[in-house]
Design a protein around this motif. Structure first.
Motif, mmCIF file in Angstrom:
data_model
loop_
_atom_site.group_PDB
_atom_site.id
_atom_site.type_symbol
_atom_site.label_atom_id
_atom_site.label_comp_id
_atom_site.label_asym_id
_atom_site.label_seq_id
_atom_site.Cartn_x
_atom_site.Cartn_y
_atom_site.Cartn_z
ATOM 1 N N LEU A 49 0.805 -1.168 -0.303
ATOM 2 C CA LEU A 49 -0.115 0.001 -0.002
ATOM 3 C C LEU A 49 0.625 1.263 -0.005
ATOM 4 C CD1 LEU A 49 -3.089 -0.580 2.456
ATOM 5 C CD2 LEU A 49 -3.167 -0.518 -0.133
ATOM 6 N N LEU A 50 1.814 1.319 0.343
ATOM 7 C CA LEU A 50 2.394 2.443 0.888
ATOM 8 C C LEU A 50 3.445 2.345 -0.011
ATOM 9 C CD1 LEU A 50 4.177 1.736 4.563
ATOM 10 C CD2 LEU A 50 2.579 4.304 3.710
ATOM 11 N N PHE A 51 3.636 1.339 -1.317
ATOM 12 C CA PHE A 51 4.658 1.435 -2.615
ATOM 13 C C PHE A 51 3.981 2.170 -3.670
ATOM 14 C CE2 PHE A 51 6.226 0.139 -6.346
ATOM 15 C CZ PHE A 51 7.267 -0.131 -6.625
ATOM 16 N N LEU A 52 2.311 1.320 -3.428
ATOM 17 C CA LEU A 52 0.993 2.520 -4.438
ATOM 18 C C LEU A 52 0.824 3.368 -4.036
ATOM 19 C CD1 LEU A 52 -0.842 -0.784 -5.014
ATOM 20 C CD2 LEU A 52 0.905 -0.159 -6.018
ATOM 21 N N LEU A 53 0.739 3.864 -2.993
ATOM 22 C CA LEU A 53 1.397 5.206 -2.227
ATOM 23 C C LEU A 53 1.629 6.104 -3.098
ATOM 24 C CD1 LEU A 53 -1.323 7.204 -0.917
ATOM 25 C CD2 LEU A 53 -0.158 6.358 0.944
ATOM 26 N N GLY A 54 3.383 6.025 -2.878
ATOM 27 C CA GLY A 54 4.535 6.461 -3.365
ATOM 28 C C GLY A 54 4.431 6.733 -5.181
ATOM 29 N N ALA A 55 3.935 5.193 -5.583
ATOM 30 C CA ALA A 55 4.040 5.568 -7.274
ATOM 31 C C ALA A 55 3.427 6.437 -7.292
ATOM 32 C CB ALA A 55 3.611 3.913 -7.677
ATOM 33 N N LEU A 56 2.114 6.821 -7.022
ATOM 34 C CA LEU A 56 0.682 7.636 -7.910
ATOM 35 C C LEU A 56 0.573 8.985 -7.038
ATOM 36 C CD1 LEU A 56 -1.835 4.756 -7.768
ATOM 37 C CD2 LEU A 56 -0.363 4.862 -9.664
ATOM 38 N N GLY A 57 0.423 8.125 -5.547
ATOM 39 C CA GLY A 57 0.332 10.039 -5.340
ATOM 40 C C GLY A 57 1.616 10.495 -5.072
ATOM 41 N N LEU A 58 2.588 10.287 -4.341
ATOM 42 C CA LEU A 58 3.599 11.101 -4.230
ATOM 43 C C LEU A 58 4.984 11.408 -5.823
ATOM 44 C CD1 LEU A 58 5.252 12.753 -1.704
ATOM 45 C CD2 LEU A 58 6.900 10.369 -1.876
ATOM 46 N N TYR A 59 4.313 10.974 -6.169
ATOM 47 C CA TYR A 59 5.111 10.867 -8.044
ATOM 48 C C TYR A 59 4.392 11.665 -8.279
ATOM 49 C CZ TYR A 59 7.180 10.608 -12.522
ATOM 50 O OH TYR A 59 8.038 10.877 -13.282
ATOM 51 N N GLY A 60 3.524 11.148 -8.699
ATOM 52 C CA GLY A 60 2.205 11.542 -9.218
ATOM 53 C C GLY A 60 1.960 13.993 -8.874
ATOM 54 N N PHE A 61 2.065 13.812 -7.501
ATOM 55 C CA PHE A 61 2.461 15.178 -7.314
ATOM 56 C C PHE A 61 3.704 16.146 -7.295
ATOM 57 C CE2 PHE A 61 5.301 17.560 -3.676
ATOM 58 C CZ PHE A 61 4.391 18.835 -3.743
ATOM 59 N N MET A 62 4.471 15.441 -7.312
ATOM 60 C CA MET A 62 6.072 15.697 -7.742
ATOM 61 C C MET A 62 6.233 16.446 -8.922
ATOM 62 S SD MET A 62 8.955 13.955 -5.368
ATOM 63 C CE MET A 62 9.333 14.278 -3.298
ATOM 64 N N PHE A 63 5.582 15.798 -10.238
ATOM 65 C CA PHE A 63 5.492 15.825 -11.885
ATOM 66 C C PHE A 63 4.871 16.954 -12.103
ATOM 67 C CE2 PHE A 63 3.517 14.317 -16.149
ATOM 68 C CZ PHE A 63 5.273 14.928 -16.857
ATOM 69 N N LEU A 64 3.445 16.457 -11.744
ATOM 70 C CA LEU A 64 2.511 17.832 -11.969
ATOM 71 C C LEU A 64 3.036 19.135 -11.107
ATOM 72 C CD1 LEU A 64 -0.641 15.839 -10.809
ATOM 73 C CD2 LEU A 64 -0.259 16.760 -13.187
ATOM 74 N N TYR A 65 3.816 19.146 -10.474
ATOM 75 C CA TYR A 65 4.392 20.597 -9.579
ATOM 76 C C TYR A 65 5.204 21.335 -10.353
ATOM 77 C CZ TYR A 65 6.210 23.782 -7.040
ATOM 78 O OH TYR A 65 6.674 25.190 -6.518
ATOM 79 N N LEU A 66 6.073 19.847 -10.760
ATOM 80 C CA LEU A 66 7.626 20.618 -11.616
ATOM 81 C C LEU A 66 6.796 20.875 -12.875
ATOM 82 C CD1 LEU A 66 10.176 18.337 -10.687
ATOM 83 C CD2 LEU A 66 9.617 20.555 -9.967
ATOM 84 N N ILE A 67 5.804 20.350 -13.368
ATOM 85 C CA ILE A 67 5.286 20.624 -14.950
ATOM 86 C C ILE A 67 4.995 22.027 -14.836
ATOM 87 C CG2 ILE A 67 3.435 20.110 -16.629
ATOM 88 C CD1 ILE A 67 3.995 17.001 -16.715
ATOM 89 N N GLY A 68 3.808 22.495 -13.744
ATOM 90 C CA GLY A 68 3.415 23.731 -13.094
ATOM 91 C C GLY A 68 4.590 24.808 -13.102
ATOM 92 N N LEU A 69 5.294 23.724 -12.023
ATOM 93 C CA LEU A 69 6.464 25.144 -12.278
ATOM 94 C C LEU A 69 7.029 25.896 -13.137
ATOM 95 C CD1 LEU A 69 7.883 26.623 -9.974
ATOM 96 C CD2 LEU A 69 8.892 25.385 -9.755
ATOM 97 N N SER A 70 7.730 24.779 -13.948
ATOM 98 C CA SER A 70 8.438 25.212 -15.203
ATOM 99 C C SER A 70 7.405 26.144 -16.553
ATOM 100 C CB SER A 70 8.665 24.263 -16.070
ATOM 101 O OG SER A 70 7.396 23.172 -16.818
ATOM 102 N N LYS A 71 5.602 26.136 -15.305
ATOM 103 C CA LYS A 71 5.065 26.674 -16.994
ATOM 104 C C LYS A 71 4.639 28.715 -16.157
ATOM 105 C CE LYS A 71 3.557 23.649 -19.717
ATOM 106 N NZ LYS A 71 4.519 23.993 -20.728
ATOM 107 N N THR A 72 5.183 28.625 -14.681
ATOM 108 C CA THR A 72 4.332 29.707 -14.056
ATOM 109 C C THR A 72 5.588 30.601 -13.374
ATOM 110 O OG1 THR A 72 2.156 30.495 -12.618
ATOM 111 C CG2 THR A 72 3.868 28.064 -12.472
ATOM 112 N N THR A 73 5.138 31.403 -12.186
ATOM 113 C CA THR A 73 6.290 31.728 -11.385
ATOM 114 C C THR A 73 6.319 31.123 -9.976
ATOM 115 O OG1 THR A 73 4.621 33.209 -10.603
ATOM 116 C CG2 THR A 73 5.994 34.136 -12.501
#
Length: 202
Positions: free
Chosen positions: A71-95
């Motif tokens: 459960l922890l592994f899947l939580l990291g694979a989907l939730g934690l990685y999903g957050f970081m990936f979306l955030y970094l894409i967003g940051l690359s396009k905004t301030t």
């Protein structure tokens, strides 16, 4: 420190200082020096390795079931990685300032999740506070214009907003699992899951 509440607030303040420095450093790197996907993978992989090394020297924790580890592994694979990936894409396009506004909305999403799914009591003052914050976020999304620092401010802000929702879901779910496992165990397996996701998508 005897005052635990003061100690917790102090740690939170220090973490926010480092978070502000981190956002500006990432904005310098993205997307000129690395892609958001590479940035997320490097962060997750480094953290996974670091927490496994720390786990070797940390005091032993209670044994964790195989089910909880998955459960922890899947939580990291989907939730934690999903957050970081979306955030970094967003940051690359905004301030960095705009991105920090949307990450600060995470407690609001946590509260809303607890209200709708776990029946936490909503007081009038909390509802007013949430409404003000959401209106402020909406104003930022609709009024910010693209410039040299923000190549596509609207899309970037929306991605940062969505990443904060994903992270709020991760926080709520991880809190429920954390009651049954130790903090080092949780960090090892969630970041391992996020690192595997990042490496698979490279």
């Amino acid at each position: 420190m005897k005052n635990k509440k003061l100690e917790a607030n102090l740690y939170m303040a220090i973490s926010k200082v480092f978070s502000g420095l981190n956002m500006n450093a990432l904005k310098y790197l993205l997307p000129l020096w690395m892609s958001p996907l590479t940035g997320a993978t490097i962060r997750c992989t480094f953290a996974a390795v670091a927490f496994w090394i720390i786990g070797w020297f940390a005091p032993p924790e209670e044994k964790t079931s195989r089910k909880d580890k998955w459960l922890l592994f899947l939580l990291g694979a989907l939730g934690l990685y999903g957050f970081m990936f979306l955030y970094l894409i967003g940051l690359s396009k905004t301030t960095p300032v705009s991105s920090s506004i949307f990450t600060s909305l995470q407690p609001i999403w946590v509260f809303l999740i607890m209200i709708f799914f776990y029946h936490e009591k909503a007081t009038g003052s909390k509802i007013v506070g949430i409404s003000i914050a959401l209106v402020g976020a909406l104003v930022c999304i609709l009024t910010q214009r693209s410039d040299d620092l923000a190549s596509d401010a609207f899309i970037g802000n929306m991605l940062c907003l969505f990443s904060s929702v994903v992270y709020a879901i991760y926080l709520v779910m991880s809190k429920r699992i954390l009651s049954a496992v130790g903090p080092i165990t949780m960090l090892k397996y969630t970041f391992s899951g996020s690192a595997v996701s990042g490496l698979l998508y490279q």
